[in-house]
Design a protein around this motif. Structure first.
Motif, PDB file in Angstrom:
ATOM      1  N   VAL A  63      18.799  76.347  40.011  1.00  0.00           N
ATOM      2  CA  VAL A  63      20.170  75.848  40.053  1.00  0.00           C
ATOM      3  C   VAL A  63      21.111  76.767  39.269  1.00  0.00           C
ATOM      4  N   LEU A  64      20.712  77.197  38.090  1.00  0.00           N
ATOM      5  CA  LEU A  64      21.592  78.074  37.312  1.00  0.00           C
ATOM      6  C   LEU A  64      21.784  79.417  38.007  1.00  0.00           C
ATOM      7  N   ALA A  65      20.744  79.924  38.671  1.00  0.00           N
ATOM      8  CA  ALA A  65      20.888  81.168  39.422  1.00  0.00           C
ATOM      9  C   ALA A  65      21.871  80.983  40.578  1.00  0.00           C
ATOM     10  N   ALA A  66      21.817  79.826  41.235  1.00  0.00           N
ATOM     11  CA  ALA A  66      22.748  79.557  42.335  1.00  0.00           C
ATOM     12  C   ALA A  66      24.180  79.436  41.820  1.00  0.00           C
ATOM     13  N   LEU A  67      24.361  78.797  40.678  1.00  0.00           N
ATOM     14  CA  LEU A  67      25.702  78.658  40.112  1.00  0.00           C
ATOM     15  C   LEU A  67      26.291  80.012  39.728  1.00  0.00           C
ATOM     16  N   ALA A  68      25.437  80.961  39.347  1.00  0.00           N
ATOM     17  CA  ALA A  68      25.900  82.293  38.969  1.00  0.00           C
ATOM     18  C   ALA A  68      26.099  83.214  40.165  1.00  0.00           C
ATOM     19  N   ASN A  69      25.682  82.770  41.359  1.00  0.00           N
ATOM     20  CA  ASN A  69      25.755  83.597  42.559  1.00  0.00           C
ATOM     21  C   ASN A  69      27.165  83.529  43.148  1.00  0.00           C
ATOM     22  N   PRO A  70      27.878  84.651  43.221  1.00  0.00           N
ATOM     23  CA  PRO A  70      29.241  84.612  43.782  1.00  0.00           C
ATOM     24  C   PRO A  70      29.289  84.083  45.210  1.00  0.00           C
ATOM     25  N   ALA A  71      28.200  84.236  45.959  1.00  0.00           N
ATOM     26  CA  ALA A  71      28.167  83.743  47.337  1.00  0.00           C
ATOM     27  C   ALA A  71      28.243  82.222  47.398  1.00  0.00           C
ATOM     28  N   ARG A  72      27.998  81.552  46.285  1.00  0.00           N
ATOM     29  CA  ARG A  72      28.029  80.090  46.244  1.00  0.00           C
ATOM     30  C   ARG A  72      29.394  79.551  45.835  1.00  0.00           C
ATOM     31  N   ARG A  73      30.365  80.401  45.632  1.00  0.00           N
ATOM     32  CA  ARG A  73      31.682  79.937  45.193  1.00  0.00           C
ATOM     33  C   ARG A  73      32.232  78.890  46.172  1.00  0.00           C
ATOM     34  N   GLY A  74      32.621  77.749  45.606  1.00  0.00           N
ATOM     35  CA  GLY A  74      33.220  76.700  46.423  1.00  0.00           C
ATOM     36  C   GLY A  74      32.241  75.940  47.286  1.00  0.00           C
ATOM     37  N   MET A  75      30.951  76.155  47.109  1.00  0.00           N
ATOM     38  CA  MET A  75      29.948  75.507  47.954  1.00  0.00           C
ATOM     39  C   MET A  75      29.194  74.439  47.175  1.00  0.00           C
ATOM     40  N   GLY A  76      28.780  73.388  47.855  1.00  0.00           N
ATOM     41  CA  GLY A  76      27.765  72.488  47.342  1.00  0.00           C
ATOM     42  C   GLY A  76      28.244  71.391  46.414  1.00  0.00           C
ATOM     43  N   ARG A  77      27.286  70.543  46.080  1.00  0.00           N
ATOM     44  CA  ARG A  77      27.503  69.398  45.198  1.00  0.00           C
ATOM     45  C   ARG A  77      26.513  69.517  44.049  1.00  0.00           C
ATOM     46  N   LEU A  78      27.019  69.711  42.861  1.00  0.00           N
ATOM     47  CA  LEU A  78      26.198  69.877  41.667  1.00  0.00           C
ATOM     48  C   LEU A  78      25.983  68.518  41.009  1.00  0.00           C
ATOM     49  N   ILE A  79      24.729  68.183  40.742  1.00  0.00           N
ATOM     50  CA  ILE A  79      24.376  66.907  40.123  1.00  0.00           C
ATOM     51  C   ILE A  79      23.504  67.203  38.907  1.00  0.00           C
ATOM     52  N   ALA A  80      23.765  66.511  37.811  1.00  0.00           N
ATOM     53  CA  ALA A  80      23.007  66.768  36.592  1.00  0.00           C
ATOM     54  C   ALA A  80      22.949  65.515  35.737  1.00  0.00           C
ATOM     55  N   THR A  81      21.932  65.433  34.899  1.00  0.00           N
ATOM     56  CA  THR A  81      21.870  64.362  33.912  1.00  0.00           C
ATOM     57  C   THR A  81      22.986  64.590  32.882  1.00  0.00           C
ATOM     58  N   PRO A  82      23.323  63.579  32.106  1.00  0.00           N
ATOM     59  CA  PRO A  82      24.404  63.767  31.123  1.00  0.00           C
ATOM     60  C   PRO A  82      24.168  64.951  30.192  1.00  0.00           C
ATOM     61  N   GLU A  83      22.948  65.116  29.702  1.00  0.00           N
ATOM     62  CA  GLU A  83      22.660  66.222  28.782  1.00  0.00           C
ATOM     63  C   GLU A  83      22.842  67.570  29.468  1.00  0.00           C
ATOM     64  N   ARG A  84      22.319  67.687  30.707  1.00  0.00           N
ATOM     65  CA  ARG A  84      22.424  68.967  31.416  1.00  0.00           C
ATOM     66  C   ARG A  84      23.864  69.239  31.850  1.00  0.00           C
ATOM     67  N   ALA A  85      24.623  68.196  32.200  1.00  0.00           N
ATOM     68  CA  ALA A  85      26.025  68.390  32.569  1.00  0.00           C
ATOM     69  C   ALA A  85      26.818  68.942  31.387  1.00  0.00           C
ATOM     70  N   ALA A  86      26.538  68.397  30.191  1.00  0.00           N
ATOM     71  CA  ALA A  86      27.213  68.903  28.993  1.00  0.00           C
ATOM     72  C   ALA A  86      26.810  70.340  28.711  1.00  0.00           C
ATOM     73  N   GLU A  87      25.537  70.657  28.934  1.00  0.00           N
ATOM     74  CA  GLU A  87      25.055  72.025  28.727  1.00  0.00           C
ATOM     75  C   GLU A  87      25.757  72.998  29.669  1.00  0.00           C
TER      76      GLU A  87
END
Length: 292
Positions: A63-87
């Motif tokens: 997931v972190l690799a996908a978030l850092a991928n410029p090709a993913r800009r504006g794509m997808g739905r990110l879901i995380a637990t409260p701790e990971r969302a804060a991180e």
């Protein structure tokens, strides 16, 4: 005068406790014909909450690799637990503007296949489409990995991971006989599918012809040949072709190889898992050679 058994029965009736052995009726209800329907209904409800794994990434590294991928800009739905969302927010781990939807871990698990380890991170997104073969072919240098009908997601993910680790230019897969670069495959790749280029082609034989015209030499892995891999490599631009564990490289693909080579196994064991064989072959193909 009432008997001791009758007095005990009355006590149980007034106390609300059922007559008979404590696990009698309950056990029958839990294992009887209605129980199967109940378990199936529960399973159906859980399955309805799941999402097609071909459109999911889960686990920290994918997931972190996908978030850092410029090709993913504006794509997808990110879901995380409260701790990971804060991180993610505090650490700037979503550089392309994704915001996490907060969900508890149990709810996230219900979205995923049984046994999936999400580590508090899920990204619902379409698989990457890949790049044109010409983008991998030019310039002709280094190593490309081609997969011939390798369908096991764990193996494909592990091969992507090794290809990235050994500095391969990319991976070529076939459109119809390869799994989506998501789900369990992406988890096994530990983020490599987001960082390493891949090309999807309709026909591997024609792809090898295209690569040959661009200056690439095709080396197919085949345990039945007498040529050792080290002797087959010349230090030039190389396409390493890996076949499935059961059938190996198909005949037409093998006919488009410049040479078929084996990984020597002095221990006498018959073969390696295809992802392990790919790692060994990549090491041999990418290590510096004298005179090159």
């Amino acid at each position: 005068m009432s008997s001791k058994r009758e007095r005990n029965d009355r006590k149980r009736a007034f106390s609300g406790r059922p007559k008979g052995p404590p696990h009698g009726p309950q056990k029958a209800a839990a294992t009887g014909p209605d129980a199967g329907r109940t378990r199936r209904a529960d399973g159906d409800r859980a399955a309805r909450g799941r999402v097609d794994p071909d459109h999911l990434l889960w686990g920290r590294h994918p997931v972190l690799a996908a978030l850092a991928n410029p090709a993913r800009r504006g794509m997808g739905r990110l879901i995380a637990t409260p701790e990971r969302a804060a991180e993610i927010e505090d650490g700037g781990l979503a550089p392309h503007g994704h915001r996490a939807e907060v969900m508890d871990g149990a709810e996230i698990a219900r979205m995923l296949p049984p046994g999936a380890v999400h580590q508090g991170f899920v990204f619902k997104v379409a698989p990457l489409e890949g790049v044109p073969l010409s983008e991998l072919a030019d310039p002709a240098q280094g190593v490309i990995v081609m997969l011939d009908q390798i369908t096991d997601p764990q193996n494909v993910g592990a091969i992507f991971r090794s290809a990235l680790a050994f500095g391969a230019r990319g991976v070529v897969v076939q459109d119809r006989h390869s799994p989506a670069l998501a789900g369990a495959l992406a988890k096994a790749a530990v983020g490599a599918t987001e960082r390493l280029l891949h090309a999807r082609v309709t026909n591997l034989s024609r792809a090898l012809e295209t690569l040959a015209e661009a200056g690439w030499r095709a080396v197919g892995l085949d345990g039945s040949t007498d040529v050792d891999l080290a002797d087959a490599l010349d230090g030039g631009p190389t396409v390493l072709i890996m076949g499935s564990e059961g059938d190996g490289i198909r005949r037409l693909v093998a006919e488009h190889c410049d040479v078929l080579a084996r990984i020597p196994m002095p221990g006498g064991f018959e073969s390696l898992n295809v992802s392990n064989a790919a790692a060994v072959a990549l090491y041999e193909a990418t290590r510096p050679r004298r005179g090159t």
